[in-house]
Scaffold this motif. Structure first.
Motif, mmCIF file in Angstrom:
data_model
loop_
_atom_site.group_PDB
_atom_site.id
_atom_site.type_symbol
_atom_site.label_atom_id
_atom_site.label_comp_id
_atom_site.label_asym_id
_atom_site.label_seq_id
_atom_site.Cartn_x
_atom_site.Cartn_y
_atom_site.Cartn_z
ATOM 1 N N LEU A 1 0.814 -1.212 0.000
ATOM 2 C CA LEU A 1 0.000 0.000 0.000
ATOM 3 C C LEU A 1 0.849 1.264 0.000
ATOM 4 N N THR A 2 2.090 1.182 0.463
ATOM 5 C CA THR A 2 2.932 2.370 0.522
ATOM 6 C C THR A 2 4.008 2.379 -0.551
ATOM 7 N N HIS A 3 4.033 1.370 -1.403
ATOM 8 C CA HIS A 3 5.044 1.328 -2.455
ATOM 9 C C HIS A 3 4.900 2.529 -3.388
ATOM 10 N N HIS A 4 3.686 2.934 -3.657
ATOM 11 C CA HIS A 4 3.424 4.143 -4.435
ATOM 12 C C HIS A 4 2.897 5.202 -3.480
ATOM 13 N N ARG A 5 3.510 6.338 -3.500
ATOM 14 C CA ARG A 5 3.194 7.418 -2.571
ATOM 15 C C ARG A 5 1.705 7.763 -2.537
ATOM 16 N N TRP A 6 1.026 7.664 -3.662
ATOM 17 C CA TRP A 6 -0.350 8.123 -3.751
ATOM 18 C C TRP A 6 -1.375 7.016 -3.554
ATOM 19 N N ALA A 7 -0.959 5.789 -3.254
ATOM 20 C CA ALA A 7 -1.909 4.680 -3.139
ATOM 21 C C ALA A 7 -2.926 4.898 -2.014
ATOM 22 N N LEU A 8 -2.473 5.260 -0.827
ATOM 23 C CA LEU A 8 -3.401 5.472 0.290
ATOM 24 C C LEU A 8 -4.384 6.609 0.008
ATOM 25 N N PRO A 9 -3.908 7.795 -0.451
ATOM 26 C CA PRO A 9 -4.869 8.857 -0.755
ATOM 27 C C PRO A 9 -5.838 8.481 -1.875
ATOM 28 N N VAL A 10 -5.373 7.757 -2.891
ATOM 29 C CA VAL A 10 -6.264 7.363 -3.991
ATOM 30 C C VAL A 10 -7.351 6.427 -3.474
ATOM 31 N N LEU A 11 -6.972 5.426 -2.688
ATOM 32 C CA LEU A 11 -7.970 4.493 -2.143
ATOM 33 C C LEU A 11 -8.972 5.224 -1.256
ATOM 34 N N ALA A 12 -8.483 6.122 -0.411
ATOM 35 C CA ALA A 12 -9.381 6.867 0.484
ATOM 36 C C ALA A 12 -10.328 7.767 -0.308
ATOM 37 N N GLU A 13 -9.826 8.408 -1.352
ATOM 38 C CA GLU A 13 -10.658 9.312 -2.154
ATOM 39 C C GLU A 13 -11.702 8.545 -2.962
ATOM 40 N N ILE A 14 -11.311 7.415 -3.543
ATOM 41 C CA ILE A 14 -12.281 6.620 -4.299
ATOM 42 C C ILE A 14 -13.366 6.093 -3.365
ATOM 43 N N GLU A 15 -12.982 5.728 -2.157
ATOM 44 C CA GLU A 15 -13.985 5.257 -1.197
ATOM 45 C C GLU A 15 -14.921 6.402 -0.793
ATOM 46 N N ARG A 16 -14.349 7.576 -0.556
ATOM 47 C CA ARG A 16 -15.148 8.732 -0.128
ATOM 48 C C ARG A 16 -16.182 9.113 -1.178
ATOM 49 N N THR A 17 -15.798 9.026 -2.458
ATOM 50 C CA THR A 17 -16.675 9.467 -3.535
ATOM 51 C C THR A 17 -17.441 8.317 -4.197
ATOM 52 N N SER A 18 -17.224 7.093 -3.739
ATOM 53 C CA SER A 18 -17.854 5.900 -4.330
ATOM 54 C C SER A 18 -17.519 5.763 -5.813
ATOM 55 N N GLY A 19 -16.302 6.106 -6.164
ATOM 56 C CA GLY A 19 -15.845 6.036 -7.550
ATOM 57 C C GLY A 19 -15.426 7.409 -8.016
ATOM 58 N N SER A 20 -14.354 7.467 -8.797
ATOM 59 C CA SER A 20 -13.868 8.762 -9.230
ATOM 60 C C SER A 20 -13.157 8.649 -10.567
ATOM 61 N N ARG A 21 -13.245 9.701 -11.351
ATOM 62 C CA ARG A 21 -12.556 9.748 -12.631
ATOM 63 C C ARG A 21 -11.100 10.160 -12.424
ATOM 64 N N PHE A 22 -10.280 9.846 -13.426
ATOM 65 C CA PHE A 22 -8.845 10.132 -13.391
ATOM 66 C C PHE A 22 -8.586 11.617 -13.146
ATOM 67 N N VAL A 23 -9.218 12.471 -13.914
ATOM 68 C CA VAL A 23 -8.997 13.914 -13.815
ATOM 69 C C VAL A 23 -9.413 14.425 -12.441
ATOM 70 N N THR A 24 -10.515 13.935 -11.946
ATOM 71 C CA THR A 24 -10.997 14.352 -10.627
ATOM 72 C C THR A 24 -10.000 13.959 -9.549
ATOM 73 N N LEU A 25 -9.489 12.714 -9.625
ATOM 74 C CA LEU A 25 -8.480 12.270 -8.661
ATOM 75 C C LEU A 25 -7.237 13.146 -8.731
ATOM 76 N N SER A 26 -6.785 13.403 -9.930
ATOM 77 C CA SER A 26 -5.578 14.202 -10.121
ATOM 78 C C SER A 26 -5.730 15.602 -9.518
ATOM 79 N N ARG A 27 -6.839 16.240 -9.774
ATOM 80 C CA ARG A 27 -7.059 17.601 -9.266
ATOM 81 C C ARG A 27 -7.265 17.617 -7.758
ATOM 82 N N ARG A 28 -8.073 16.697 -7.270
ATOM 83 C CA ARG A 28 -8.404 16.671 -5.840
ATOM 84 C C ARG A 28 -7.192 16.367 -4.962
ATOM 85 N N LEU A 29 -6.336 15.440 -5.447
ATOM 86 C CA LEU A 29 -5.163 15.039 -4.667
ATOM 87 C C LEU A 29 -3.928 15.865 -4.992
ATOM 88 N N GLY A 30 -3.972 16.595 -6.107
ATOM 89 C CA GLY A 30 -2.816 17.394 -6.494
ATOM 90 C C GLY A 30 -1.656 16.535 -6.975
#
Length: 183
Positions: free
Chosen positions: A15-44
Motif C-alpha cells: 500500500l505504501t510502495h506508491h506514494r499516492w496509493a493510500l490517498p487514492v484508495l481513500a478518495e475513491i472510497e469517499r466518492t464511491s468512484g472517481s474519474r482520473f482527472v478528478t483524482l488528479s485535481r483533488r489530490l494534487g
C-alpha cells in the motif's frame, strides 16, 4: 474506542510502495468512484504518478475501471471487494496522519511504524522488513525522528545499544499501520 480494520492479505509495504496509493484508495472510497482527472485535481498529483499508482492498485486487485460508466477514454475507477475492505483503514490512517503526510506517505515510513508497537533495534527492524536496504531504513528512521514520531534511545550499556520507540504522538498511527497488515 479505536476502530480496527482487518485487511485481506494486503501488506502495508504494498500500500505504501506508491506514494499516492493510500490517498487514492481513500478518495475513491469517499466518492464511491472517481474519474482520473478528478483524482488528479483533488489530490494534487501529476498524471504520470497517478497512472502508475492506479495501474499498481489494479494489479493488486484493489481498484478497477467501472465498465458501465461513460466514455472509455475517461474511465471512472471504483474499489473492488478487496479494495472496499482496505479503503476505510487508509482513510482512517490519513486522518490520523494530518500534518505528517510528507513523511508518512514515503515508502517505508508506515511499514516501520507498524513494527514499532514495542521498542526495537535497527537489526530487528531490518530483519522484519526484508526488502528495505539499510540506507533506506536509516533515512526513514531519521525522518520519523525529525518529525517527532519516533525516539532514538541509546543505552548506557557496554557496548551501547540503540533502540527505536514510537513517540506518544504516533501511538494511533502505529496501531492503524499495524492493523493494515504486515510487510
Amino acid at each position: 474506542m479505536m476502530t480496527v480494520f482487518i485487511l485481506h492479505s494486503v501488506p502495508v509495504s504494498i500500500l505504501t510502495h506508491h506514494r499516492w496509493a493510500l490517498p487514492v484508495l481513500a478518495e475513491i472510497e469517499r466518492t464511491s468512484g472517481s474519474r482520473f482527472v478528478t483524482l488528479s485535481r483533488r489530490l494534487g498529483v501529476g498524471g504520470d504518478s497517478l497512472r502508475r499508482t492506479l495501474a499498481a492498485l489494479q494489479e493488486k486487485g484493489l481498484v478497477e475501471r467501472n465498465t458501465g460508466y461513460g466514455h472509455p477514454l475517461r474511465p471512472e475507477y471504483v474499489l473492488t471487494v478487496r479494495g472496499r475492505a482496505v479503503a476505510p483503514g487508509c482513510a482512517a490512517l490519513l486522518e490520523s496522519a494530518r500534518g505528517h503526510e510528507d513523511v508518512l506517505l514515503k515508502k517505508w515510513s508506515l511499514p516501520v511504524l507498524a513494527r514499532l508497537e514495542r521498542p526495537r533495534r535497527f537489526s530487528e527492524l531490518r530483519a522484519q522488513l526484508v526488502d528495505v536496504t539499510p540506507r533506506a531504513l536509516a533515512l526513514t528512521l531519521r525522518e520519523l525522528e525529525a518529525a517527532g514520531l519516533v525516539r532514538r534511545e541509546v543505552t548506557n550499556d557496554y557496548p551501547p545499544a540503540v533502540r527505536y520507540r514510537a513517540e506518544a504522538a504516533a501511538e494511533e498511527l502505529v496501531r492503524l499501520a499495524a492493523a493494515l497488515g504486515t510487510a
